[in-house]
Design a protein around this motif. Structure first.
Motif, mmCIF file in Angstrom:
data_model
loop_
_atom_site.group_PDB
_atom_site.id
_atom_site.type_symbol
_atom_site.label_atom_id
_atom_site.label_comp_id
_atom_site.label_asym_id
_atom_site.label_seq_id
_atom_site.Cartn_x
_atom_site.Cartn_y
_atom_site.Cartn_z
ATOM 1 N N TYR A 134 -12.553 0.717 -11.985
ATOM 2 C CA TYR A 134 -12.873 -0.307 -11.000
ATOM 3 C C TYR A 134 -14.362 -0.527 -10.919
ATOM 4 O O TYR A 134 -15.126 0.391 -11.167
ATOM 5 N N ARG B 23 -5.918 -6.191 -2.151
ATOM 6 C CA ARG B 23 -4.464 -6.296 -2.349
ATOM 7 C C ARG B 23 -4.066 -7.704 -2.779
ATOM 8 O O ARG B 23 -2.934 -7.930 -3.202
ATOM 9 N N LEU C 221 -1.308 5.682 3.168
ATOM 10 C CA LEU C 221 -2.327 4.748 3.650
ATOM 11 C C LEU C 221 -1.776 3.903 4.794
ATOM 12 O O LEU C 221 -2.477 3.616 5.775
ATOM 13 N N THR D 83 -12.236 -5.039 -6.427
ATOM 14 C CA THR D 83 -12.415 -3.620 -6.119
ATOM 15 C C THR D 83 -11.064 -2.962 -5.850
ATOM 16 O O THR D 83 -10.034 -3.628 -5.737
ATOM 17 N N ASP D 84 -11.115 -1.631 -5.753
ATOM 18 C CA ASP D 84 -9.922 -0.801 -5.677
ATOM 19 C C ASP D 84 -9.069 -1.126 -4.440
ATOM 20 O O ASP D 84 -7.858 -0.936 -4.436
ATOM 21 N N ASP D 85 -9.710 -1.609 -3.369
ATOM 22 C CA ASP D 85 -9.000 -1.782 -2.107
ATOM 23 C C ASP D 85 -8.424 -3.186 -1.909
ATOM 24 O O ASP D 85 -7.790 -3.463 -0.901
ATOM 25 N N GLU E 283 -3.208 3.618 8.579
ATOM 26 C CA GLU E 283 -3.631 2.344 9.171
ATOM 27 C C GLU E 283 -2.912 2.113 10.504
ATOM 28 O O GLU E 283 -3.533 1.738 11.511
ATOM 29 N N MET F 129 0.837 -1.201 0.000
ATOM 30 C CA MET F 129 0.000 0.000 0.000
ATOM 31 C C MET F 129 0.871 1.250 0.000
ATOM 32 O O MET F 129 2.086 1.174 0.166
ATOM 33 N N SER G 156 -20.684 -5.818 -2.644
ATOM 34 C CA SER G 156 -19.623 -5.378 -3.575
ATOM 35 C C SER G 156 -19.806 -5.829 -5.020
ATOM 36 O O SER G 156 -18.826 -6.054 -5.715
ATOM 37 N N GLU H 228 0.519 -1.048 -5.333
ATOM 38 C CA GLU H 228 0.499 0.262 -5.969
ATOM 39 C C GLU H 228 1.853 0.924 -5.878
ATOM 40 O O GLU H 228 2.593 0.717 -4.933
#
Lengths: 457, 457
Positions: A373, A340, A112, A336-338, A116, A108, A286, A352
């Motif tokens: 996405y 990993r 971010l 989805t975008d999140d 976290e 990440m 989702s 990323e």
């Protein structure tokens, strides 16, 4: 979700303390009795927050994260906060993080990762009773910056409704005040602070927005922040109304049998406005709205999956169930975008901002900003085409497989990574030319195939 | 209200015509059979619209307004449109307006006056059967500009939801296309157009937004306009859901007896979120939400009025009735941003952008941007104070009246013009210092007392 209005622009800095106390007593009177953890960096905003709380006679402790991202500067920040704790007679908690390592491991961004790590540690401090609430120094300018960032990424009403003033045990009591007001008060009180050098660097999106766009916007109207605060409050309330409305719809439409949710297709077809109703009704699963809409017109037996759910068209109904990993027979998988990492139907890792060149059979590095996405994984279908890396003309996938001499069985086991209708990557074979990294690329995404055999950990 | 998505950014200009026709056939198939009036200035956008319609084989006529605002340039524009009509073999309708005179008479800005004149004339043309629909050339960039203007002024969800693609007989078929796309196609086709010189002048708000802010925003994300289009579509749909929800509330809450609407206070108190629910429920009556909220807590007999309605607290209910002008006993009168004249309780005229110095007993010129609408007219109350023009300290109104030797009867007949809780003008006596015109003033508002005796018309 509450948003408060920015104050009058003819604000006298010396009235800051009284305004702050009024705001506390009106919206968060419970803070007066509690021990408060102040999230503090040493910058203007958090120093003003800690000092205002102290001036108001509240009981505070300081919580400071040392992310070790700016060498000696990071350690000097920590030292500054320790001294402030002594001045204010407040306990100081600090925590050291190896932020770069954590970011690399989790694939990440540094920002971010820091976020976290920070909130996880704050949560632990609250859990250990070091404070009853955590206070952060977000203010009116932060709300505007977040609004613009979300606008540039495409967002719904939530993303435009501002930073919440209360989110569980996290309280943000400076949201009605502008950055200018906080700085003015700090200068008037002759308090010291630590300048964050990364703040004046415009290479980051937020700093570009802060230093270029926000001043332009504020110049449009003398009361811009105040009007904007009203708009955000209105949007937040509209968001609540939409939630209420959808909650009513959900009760009418969904039937539950064990783990399975059942909903009649004809009722979904009558929804108006359809797109937004479907978005909110199915958000928890989702599934992309466009795919749900296709399923409304599909034949019985058609399936789609998201990370954790499978949805099946079964005659006049849609059935939604949690995925039993091994047995999914779905033909589409959404990413989805999140996410990993995915484990099925192909094991893929996503990271990323990673520019490592990798073996095209094992992975690809692509221009992230060209992706829409959620991404979709599917098998090849008749008529499929793509633009093989290095080619400007499109090529039929059937022809590509033939030219590459791919055996029929492998061909039928090959997955395609798609963005909208476009093939991004014929996984294990070739990247699409439209998604390659170019001189204009700002954000990259590395996707690697992570088979058990290749995994050396 | 429909909003359509901006197209892919890798748009080939030569595909413009096909994309335009697809868009027409999907959303406005009825345009194919009808005679279409094209609102045309001679600028890039409207020239592309007229020519695309012509290339698509649609039946068009051109409608051009000559506002006579730019001397010979205005006449050259008209001549250009006439020639284009000949080239396209399309009827040309033109109309001449004395825009400056109309704006002065109506006390409105030139832009607003031009807009009012334009749409009134278009309406007449449609009424005379010169076309079945009016097409305007608004595009994706216009939507973004309008969004930012509304944001700077404070707006609700409607103001952020974009320009509607269909509004009665007015159709806007270019909304999915960016200014860049339209210009690219025009250049590719080698069409001529008329440059509007006022467009490159950044002194106007819209031009500042167009030339400074929009390019910055677009640079935030490679797909900004597309993402923004999605956001606007989502907001428009959320707006529809809110309207649906409020319509249900209205049926539950309001009872009608003749001209009178009756609503129970306890039910209004239970609304959540209260502010936005009240806003939509009472929007048609033009009462400010904050005043309705005060009435919820007021004693029986308390009244407020807007331009056309009076609302009375009557024990456990609020009663709303159209105003019978002479008999209103209300103590508060509200003046919204769009009102140019009121007749009761004082006859006042409002004109924007007017810097005439006027006799302080007959009128005032103030800094419009310091006002919070709606303004409120009320009688003086105990404890009232203001900052008389030229003074930096506040003064009690009772002391002011005494020092000015105002007779008791006149004192009790004096109206105060207020913005929020602040007195702007003790009408007929003195302006408040905080609202005076200064070197920083951008927008002025002249308010004059217009007694019958002084009216010489």
């Amino acid at each position: 979700m509450e948003v408060f209005l920015a104050l009058e622009k003819n604000f006298y800095f010396s009235r800051m303390l009284a305004s702050f106390e009024e705001h506390i007593d009106k919206h968060f009177p419970f803070l007066r009795q509690a021990r408060l953890l102040i999230a503090i960096s040493g910058g203007i905003d958090s120093v003003v927050l800690a000092r205002l709380c102290d001036q108001s006679g509240m009981k505070i402790a300081l919580a400071h994260c040392n992310f070790h991202l700016r060498g000696a500067d990071s350690d000097d920040d920590e030292e500054f906060v320790r001294k402030l704790g002594t001045i204010l007679n407040a306990p100081v908690y600090t925590q050291h993080f190896d932020t770069r390592k954590y970011a690399a491991e989790k694939g990440m961004s540094i920002q971010l990762a820091a976020r976290e790590l920070r909130y996880a540690w704050f949560g632990r401090l609250l859990g250990e009773g070091k404070g009853a609430y955590l206070l952060t120094a977000h203010h009116a300018d932060d709300s505007l910056e977040t609004f613009l960032i979300n606008l540039s990424r495409g967002t719904g009403i939530e993303g435009l409704s501002g930073i919440p003033a209360v989110n569980g045990k996290i309280i943000r009591p400076l949201l009605p005040f502008s950055r200018e007001t906080l700085k003015g008060y700090l200068l008037e009180q002759q308090w010291t602070w630590r300048e964050d050098v990364s703040n004046s660097d415009t290479k980051y999106l937020r700093n570009k927005i802060r230093h270029q766009m926000v001043p332009e916007l504020k110049s449009l109207s003398p009361d811009f922040l105040k009007q904007f605060g009203r708009t955000q409050q209105h949007l937040a309330e509209c968001g609540l109304i939409v939630e209420n409305y959808i909650e009513g719809l959900r009760k009418d439409l969904f039937r539950q049998e064990g783990d399975r949710r059942i909903v009649a297709v004809d009722k979904l077809e009558q929804l108006h406005p359809q797109e937004t109703c479907l978005y909110y009704l199915f958000r928890e699963f989702s599934f992309p709205v466009a795919e749900i809409q296709k399923l409304l017109r599909a034949m019985s037996g058609k399936k789609i999956t998201s990370e954790k759910f499978i949805m099946v068209r079964d005659r006049e109904h849609l059935l939604i169930e949690p995925i039993a990993q091994e047995e999914t027979g779905a033909s589409y998988f959404f990413i989805t975008d999140d996410i990993r990492e995915i484990g099925y139907p192909v094991r893929l890792l996503f990271s990323e901002g990673d520019n490592d060149v990798i073996n095209p059979g094992n992975g690809v590095t692509i221009d992230k900003d060209k992706l829409n996405y959620p991404l979709k994984l599917r098998k090849w279908e008749k008529g499929d085409y793509f633009y093989p890396l290095g080619m400007t003309n499109r090529k039929k996938l059937s022809k590509f497989f033939k030219d590459e001499k791919v055996p029929v069985l492998d061909k039928n086991n090959t997955w395609l990574l798609c963005s909208g209708d476009a093939i991004v990557w014929v996984i294990g074979y070739r990247l699409d030319n439209r998604f390659k990294v170019t001189a204009e690329t700002v954000n990259t995404l590395k996707i690697s195939i992570h088979s058990e055999a290749k995994n050396e950990n």
